[in-house]
Design an enzyme around this catalytic site. Structure first.
Site, PDB file in Angstrom:
ATOM      1  N   LYS A   1       0.888  -1.384   0.164  1.00 50.43           N
ATOM      2  CA  LYS A   1       0.607  -0.060   0.209  1.00 50.43           C
ATOM      3  C   LYS A   1       1.159   1.211   0.235  1.00 50.43           C
ATOM      4  O   LYS A   1       1.788   1.447   0.028  1.00 50.43           O
ATOM      5  CB  LYS A   1      -0.783   0.113   1.120  1.00 50.43           C
TER       6      LYS A   1
ATOM      7  N   TYR B   1     -12.618  -2.006  -3.862  1.00 47.84           N
ATOM      8  CA  TYR B   1     -12.740  -2.039  -2.248  1.00 47.84           C
ATOM      9  C   TYR B   1     -14.249  -1.843  -2.139  1.00 47.84           C
ATOM     10  O   TYR B   1     -15.439  -1.539  -1.247  1.00 47.84           O
ATOM     11  CB  TYR B   1     -12.571  -1.230  -1.559  1.00 47.84           C
TER      12      TYR B   1
ATOM     13  N   ASN C   1      -1.812   0.243   6.810  1.00 52.51           N
ATOM     14  CA  ASN C   1      -1.279  -1.164   6.831  1.00 52.51           C
ATOM     15  C   ASN C   1      -1.013  -1.677   5.845  1.00 52.51           C
ATOM     16  O   ASN C   1      -0.793  -2.852   6.182  1.00 52.51           O
ATOM     17  CB  ASN C   1      -2.675  -1.647   8.157  1.00 52.51           C
TER      18      ASN C   1
ATOM     19  N   HIS D   1      -2.207  -5.703   1.602  1.00 53.88           N
ATOM     20  CA  HIS D   1      -3.926  -6.089   1.872  1.00 53.88           C
ATOM     21  C   HIS D   1      -4.078  -7.105   1.431  1.00 53.88           C
ATOM     22  O   HIS D   1      -2.730  -7.875   0.823  1.00 53.88           O
ATOM     23  CB  HIS D   1      -4.637  -4.884   0.676  1.00 53.88           C
TER      24      HIS D   1
ATOM     25  N   GLU E   1     -10.357 -10.036  -7.373  1.00 56.88           N
ATOM     26  CA  GLU E   1      -9.152  -8.845  -6.807  1.00 56.88           C
ATOM     27  C   GLU E   1      -7.764  -9.127  -8.089  1.00 56.88           C
ATOM     28  O   GLU E   1      -7.761  -8.809  -8.744  1.00 56.88           O
ATOM     29  CB  GLU E   1      -9.010  -8.900  -5.986  1.00 56.88           C
TER      30      GLU E   1
HETATM   31  P1  CMP Z   1      -7.145  -4.392   4.075  1.00 55.44           P
HETATM   32  O1  CMP Z   1      -6.849  -5.480   4.011  1.00 55.44           O
HETATM   33  O2  CMP Z   1      -7.045  -3.862   2.511  1.00 55.44           O
HETATM   34  O3  CMP Z   1      -9.073  -4.743   3.286  1.00 55.44           O
HETATM   35  C1  CMP Z   1     -10.089  -3.366   3.718  1.00 55.44           C
HETATM   36  C2  CMP Z   1      -9.184  -2.035   4.476  1.00 55.44           C
HETATM   37  O4  CMP Z   1     -10.082  -0.971   5.111  1.00 55.44           O
HETATM   38  C3  CMP Z   1      -8.100  -2.347   5.679  1.00 55.44           C
HETATM   39  O5  CMP Z   1      -7.301  -3.397   4.724  1.00 55.44           O
HETATM   40  C4  CMP Z   1      -7.594  -1.260   5.540  1.00 55.44           C
HETATM   41  O6  CMP Z   1      -6.790  -0.571   5.160  1.00 55.44           O
HETATM   42  C5  CMP Z   1      -9.038  -0.611   5.862  1.00 55.44           C
HETATM   43  N1  CMP Z   1      -9.592  -0.789   7.211  1.00 55.44           N
HETATM   44  C6  CMP Z   1     -10.429  -1.816   7.714  1.00 55.44           C
HETATM   45  N2  CMP Z   1     -11.141  -1.306   9.236  1.00 55.44           N
HETATM   46  C7  CMP Z   1     -10.527  -0.492   9.614  1.00 55.44           C
HETATM   47  C8  CMP Z   1     -10.790   0.375   9.951  1.00 55.44           C
HETATM   48  N3  CMP Z   1     -11.705   0.886  11.462  1.00 55.44           N
HETATM   49  N4  CMP Z   1     -10.281   1.846  10.388  1.00 55.44           N
HETATM   50  C9  CMP Z   1     -10.136   2.426   9.110  1.00 55.44           C
HETATM   51  N5  CMP Z   1      -9.935   1.265   8.577  1.00 55.44           N
HETATM   52  C10 CMP Z   1     -10.299   0.689   8.577  1.00 55.44           C
END
Ligand code: CMP
Length: 137
Positions: free
Chosen positions: A9, A49, A112, A115, A126
């Site tokens: 990311k 998403y 984070n 993904h 995806e």
């Molecule tokens: P990802 O695994 O890419 O799937 C959905 C994404 O949404 C997740 O990683 C985070 O980047 C984001 N995400 C999930 N939960 C939250 C949350 N509570 N607040 C903000 N971002 C979130």
């Protein structure tokens, strides 16, 4: 053999951590069968998403994912979907196990670093969202 879809990311690419994350992927035994660096538009992030479009974090998430380039990957290994999720660690780095990518690299629950697909149907969607068959080698 199973394939999964992964993204390095914007937060990780911006901080020049992509190489370290790719190193972990290969060290864990995954074969990289597809890889490209792209800059998503907001609409492309929203399409990717779409399952989260009713969540309160959806708008911020799509803004984050389209603010700078990402590296998209297709990874192959036995049980690749579960194996990649284990290597990443929990979505929220505060809950991620020691030694996982998110524990080491992630900024917070949104930024984070990586993904990964959560199921075979998601992986199929995806992978096809970003790669053509000819790009998987
Ligand atoms: P990802 O695994 O890419 O799937 C959905 C994404 O949404 C997740 O990683 C985070 O980047 C984001 N995400 C999930 N939960 C939250 C949350 N509570 N607040 C903000 N971002 C979130």
């Amino acid at each position: 053999m199973e394939r999964t879809f992964a993204i390095i990311k914007p937060d990780a690419v911006e901080r020049k951590m992509a190489g370290k994350i790719l190193d972990r992927i290969e060290a864990a035994g995954f074969t990289i069968v597809g890889m490209k660096k792209i800059k998503l538009s907001t609409a492309q992030a929203e399409g990717f998403y779409y399952v989260h479009n009713q969540r309160p974090f959806f708008k911020d998430l799509c803004a984050f994912m389209s603010r700078s380039p990402v590296i998209t990957l297709v990874l192959e290994k036995e049980n690749a979907i579960a194996a990649w999720r284990e290597l990443m660690g929990a979505t929220n780095p505060a809950n991620a196990a020691e030694g996982t990518i998110r524990k080491e690299f992630a900024v917070n629950i949104e930024e984070n670093s990586t993904h990964g697909s959560d199921a075979p149907e998601t992986a199929a969607f995806e992978i096809a969202y970003f790669f053509s068959q000819l790009e998987l080698v």
